[in-house]
Design an enzyme around this catalytic site. Structure first.
Site, PDB file in Angstrom:
ATOM      1  N   ILE B  22       0.838  -1.216   0.000  1.00 33.79           N
ATOM      2  CA  ILE B  22       0.000   0.000   0.000  1.00 33.79           C
ATOM      3  C   ILE B  22       0.866   1.257   0.000  1.00 33.79           C
ATOM      4  O   ILE B  22       0.637   2.187  -0.753  1.00 33.79           O
ATOM      5  CB  ILE B  22      -0.946   0.008   1.222  1.00 33.79           C
ATOM      6  CG1 ILE B  22      -1.904  -1.186   1.159  1.00 33.79           C
ATOM      7  CG2 ILE B  22      -1.723   1.315   1.281  1.00 33.79           C
ATOM      8  CD1 ILE B  22      -2.796  -1.332   2.372  1.00 33.79           C
ATOM      9  N   GLY B  25       4.562   4.684   5.379  1.00 33.30           N
ATOM     10  CA  GLY B  25       4.133   5.830   6.179  1.00 33.30           C
ATOM     11  C   GLY B  25       4.960   5.904   7.437  1.00 33.30           C
ATOM     12  O   GLY B  25       5.165   4.891   8.096  1.00 33.30           O
ATOM     13  N   MET B  27       7.320   5.350   9.857  1.00 28.88           N
ATOM     14  CA  MET B  27       8.495   4.487  10.046  1.00 28.88           C
ATOM     15  C   MET B  27       8.248   3.082   9.501  1.00 28.88           C
ATOM     16  O   MET B  27       9.026   2.176   9.762  1.00 28.88           O
ATOM     17  CB  MET B  27       8.797   4.406  11.537  1.00 28.88           C
ATOM     18  CG  MET B  27       7.627   3.865  12.319  1.00 28.88           C
ATOM     19  SD  MET B  27       7.992   3.798  14.066  1.00 28.88           S
ATOM     20  CE  MET B  27       6.366   3.406  14.716  1.00 28.88           C
ATOM     21  N   VAL B  30       3.518  -0.541   4.715  1.00 29.76           N
ATOM     22  CA  VAL B  30       2.143  -0.994   4.944  1.00 29.76           C
ATOM     23  C   VAL B  30       1.697  -1.858   3.763  1.00 29.76           C
ATOM     24  O   VAL B  30       1.861  -1.481   2.602  1.00 29.76           O
ATOM     25  CB  VAL B  30       1.181   0.211   5.101  1.00 29.76           C
ATOM     26  CG1 VAL B  30      -0.208  -0.262   5.489  1.00 29.76           C
ATOM     27  CG2 VAL B  30       1.711   1.198   6.134  1.00 29.76           C
ATOM     28  N   LYS B  45       1.734  -4.186   8.907  1.00 33.92           N
ATOM     29  CA  LYS B  45       2.786  -3.162   8.922  1.00 33.92           C
ATOM     30  C   LYS B  45       4.082  -3.759   9.462  1.00 33.92           C
ATOM     31  O   LYS B  45       4.049  -4.610  10.354  1.00 33.92           O
ATOM     32  CB  LYS B  45       2.368  -1.976   9.799  1.00 33.92           C
ATOM     33  CG  LYS B  45       1.098  -1.283   9.310  1.00 33.92           C
ATOM     34  CD  LYS B  45       0.737  -0.092  10.191  1.00 33.92           C
ATOM     35  CE  LYS B  45      -0.470   0.656   9.625  1.00 33.92           C
ATOM     36  NZ  LYS B  45      -0.836   1.831  10.441  1.00 33.92           N
ATOM     37  N   ASP B 136       0.849  13.277  16.971  1.00 29.85           N
ATOM     38  CA  ASP B 136       1.204  13.432  15.558  1.00 29.85           C
ATOM     39  C   ASP B 136      -0.051  13.487  14.684  1.00 29.85           C
ATOM     40  O   ASP B 136      -0.116  12.865  13.626  1.00 29.85           O
ATOM     41  CB  ASP B 136       2.105  12.264  15.136  1.00 29.85           C
ATOM     42  CG  ASP B 136       2.904  12.555  13.869  1.00 29.85           C
ATOM     43  OD1 ASP B 136       3.026  13.746  13.517  1.00 29.85           O
ATOM     44  OD2 ASP B 136       3.390  11.600  13.247  1.00 29.85           O
TER      45      ASP B 136
END
Lengths: 344, 359
Positions: B22, B25, B27, B30, B45, B136
């Site tokens: 996918i 992102g 770190m 995915v 992930k 975040d």
């Protein structure tokens, strides 16, 4: 050919020249004894995305402009080396070939950086970029610096080294210079971000006791200010400073590309280089490029017999007598380029 | 250039079959994967490199504490025999808000903003009740789902989350080989002032600020304080940014837009203690009146009069719009628009309508 086309042509020539594959071993070079530049891929990276050079021009009116420039292409994003090469090429084309003689050096630096940002963004859409640091001398205005990113400019005095720049990172702008979050040492701005860039202009007072300037990429200054200062203070030659800093970076792990430019303030290029007027000299750690500038654009445009030779594999050429005896006039379309290789 | 650690058809732990990559992102890498035991699609992930494993594990543990519809659910965390870390998360079939803004969307209508804000507030409230501060909140960490079931959002990536009561006392040293001098531009426009000035004291209030800043972007199409270094310099002036005129200009959106602006200002107080709490934010959002209609993309293809016309749709039925229904810049024939639709005769009626832009 218009002046903007000329600048673009010069920019393209420099860009292509800098995009030549840099040799893998470290390259260190001394120019006119007072300047040294060096770069090293380090021990872990597969590509050296730093670009460092000295650009020099003896203008038609016998004034001088010279600049040490370092661009650190941003790994982790796309095309780090390409962005560094392009940034430096645009910067030089705008800085050395400006429209009005009354434009101050600081304005030219600011404009050149913004132009580099604009054009790199238009080519890479914010997905790639580079830092840019430069100390530039102009006979009329003296020394002035500009910085974007986390490469650093230091002013060296007899027994100490002062950092003139603030890293464009969260850690850099904090009073304690500390990282508290994983991204705190990532860049707040870079050449190629395309918007909101704020070049830091560093006005340098000629009365300061500065003896030399040092520019480092983050792969060099991560060794720490203390180690860096000791090397600068205890090295007699410019080249020694650069060699030792590159070696130290390697000893500390060499995890990133490491590049350095060191320039003594007393540099006397006229004496040492015996330069031709209106020739733009580009010295990299591995070789040099000379772009001979046309004194009379109209005539050359009509004749069209002076197209730039942009074959970067061309063997070194000897300058013709005709070129050496050019009249002293402004205006600067390129007419000939020559390359000289150095064993570093 | 990094090579991907997993390929389609790889099987992890005899259970998770990789379907496709996918994206990368923060770190982690995915992937979309199939849980062959429970017969469901999941997000798998894995950290981009070994040095991020500790942070990766920490984020999994914290995210697993939160059980809420508006927070992407953590199903599993394990280390493979090859010593690789994996996190199994709810698979969300949508786009993150960053991707949305990177495309044709410059801003969205205030009714949709109200809805997203309400969902985000609920997700944050659940997170804060579990004692977790996200730290975040930014467009790339908000997943947006728009389908026939309606509109949803999910908060994701608790990569730098922390427990609210824990003190941040140790500096984080950057591994230069890991971060590669990447930028922090995506996060900066949404960062609370205390993250810069007093990073050891960052708490739940920072999430509220970031939510306010994100809503500013959704509503106006602009970053409240700019981007990069300029954003930080502007934050230092401690003055709430100007709202573009178009936001409250149209009477059909004025009331809801003003209510959102009011909430936004209370989220973005420079003094953290003066900000709304997540619970108060949920309460305030409860007073907003918005519909739950799905949004569609269509193109205006015909004018009926100078001020109205028809939007072509993917079905056989055209949708009627009036210029007064458009939020922000007026759209003309040939322009793409995002709209919701309502029953009408002879045509369904479009409201709200927002012009889209070419990339």
């Amino acid at each position: 050919m218009t002046e903007s086309q000329t600048k673009e042509q010069i920019q393209n020539i420099i860009n292509r020249y800098l995009l030549r594959n840099a040799p893998q071993p470290a390259g260190v070079r001394s120019i006119a004894e007072s300047v040294a530049i060096g770069t090293d891929i380090g021990g872990h990276r597969t590509e050296n995305q730093d670009r460092v050079l000295l650009a020099y021009r003896l203008n038609a009116d016998n004034s001088e402009t010279f600049s040490i420039i370092l661009c650190d292409g941003m790994g982790g994003m796309e095309s780090g080396a390409q962005c560094a090469s392009l940034s430096i090429a645009i910067f030089i084309a705008r800085l050395f070939f400006y429209d009005s003689v009354n434009t101050t050096l600081s304005s030219r630096l600011d404009f050149s950086v913004r132009e580099a940002d604009r054009i790199v963004f238009s080519n890479h859409f914010g997905k790639g970029g580079a830092t840019l640091s430069s100390v530039t001398f102009d006979t009329k205005y003296g020394f002035c610096g500009v910085n974007v990113g986390d490469s650093r400019i230091y002013a060296c005095e007899f027994d100490k080294v002062n950092q003139l720049t603030t890293d464009d990172t969260l850690a850099g702008i904090r009073k304690d210079k500390t990282s508290y979050f994983p991204d705190d040492k990532n860049l707040l701005q870079f050449i190629g971000m395309g918007k909101d860039i704020n070049p830091h202009i560093i006005e340098i007072n000629s009365n300061d006791n500065i003896s030399s300037f040092l520019i480092t990429s983050d792969g060099s200054h991560f060794v720490g200010d203390d180690a860096l200062a000791k090397i600068v203070v205890n090295s007699k030659k410019s080249e020694t400073v650069v060699r030792r800093l590159i070696e130290l970076s390697r000893m500390y792990g060499g995890s990133d590309n490491s590049s350095i430019a060191f320039m003594q303030i007393s540099s006397d290029f006229k004496q040492q280089l015996n330069p031709d007027r209106d020739v733009l000299y580009i010295f990299t750690p591995y070789s040099e490029l000379q772009i001979v500038c046309c004194p009379d654009r109209k005539i050359k445009d009509e004749n069209m017999d002076c197209k730039p030779n942009i074959d970067i594999n061309t063997q070194p050429k000897k300058k013709s007598r005709k070129q050496k005896n050019k009249p002293d006039k402004k205006l600067t379309p390129t007419i000939e380029i020559s390359f000289g290789d150095s064993n570093g | 250039m990094n090579t991907l650690p997993l390929q389609a058809n790889d099987i992890i732990l005899d259970r998770y079959e990789i379907l496709k990559y996918i994206g990368a992102g923060g770190m982690q890498y995915v992937y979309q994967a199939r849980d062959t035991k429970l017969k469901r699609i999941v997000a798998l992930k894995t950290p981009q490199n070994a040095s991020q494993a500790i942070r990766f594990k920490q984020s999994a543990i914290l995210a697993a504490r939160i059980n809420h519809h508006n927070v992407a659910k953590t199903f599993d965390y394990f280390t493979s025999p090859e010593n690789k870390e994996y996190l199994i998360e709810e698979y969300v079939d949508g786009v993150d808000l960053d991707q949305m803004f990177d495309g044709k969307v410059r801003y969205i209508d205030p009714y949709l903003v109200a809805r997203l804000l309400h969902y985000m507030a609920k997700g944050l409230s659940a997170s804060h009740h579990a004692g977790v501060v996200h730290r975040d909140i930014k467009p790339s960490n908000i997943l947006f789902i728009n389908n026939s079931s309606g509109i949803e959002i999910k908060i994701t990536d608790f990569g730098i989350a922390k427990m609210a009561e824990s003190e941040l006392t140790e500096a984080v040293e950057r591994d230069i080989t890991v971060t590669n001098s990447r930028t922090v531009l995506g996060a900066i426009p949404f960062m609370a002032p205390e993250v810069i000035d007093t990073p050891t004291k960052v708490g739940k209030e920072a999430d509220i600020w970031s939510t306010g800043a994100l809503i500013f972007k959704l509503l106006t199409g602009e970053y409240p304080f700019g981007t990069g270094l300029k954003a930080i310099q502007n934050l230092g002036i401690s003055k709430f940014p100007e709202i573009p005129d178009f936001v409250t200009k149209n009477i059909q959106y004025k009331s809801i837009a003003e209510s959102i602006i009011e909430i936004m200002k209370r989220c973005m107080k420079f003094e953290p203690t003066e900000r709304l709490t997540a619970d108060e934010l949920v309460q305030q959002c409860g007073k907003l009146c918005y519909s739950s209609n799905e949004r569609f993309i269509g193109a205006i293809y015909k004018s009926i009069h100078t001020t109205n016309g028809l939007i072509s749709t993917s079905t056989y039925r055209d949708v009627f719009y009036h210029q007064k229904n458009i939020y922000g810049q007026i759209a003309a024939v040939g322009d793409e628009v995002m709209y919701a639709k309502h029953e009408g005769v002879p045509y369904e009626r479009a409201f709200p309508v927002v012009k889209l832009y070419s990339k």
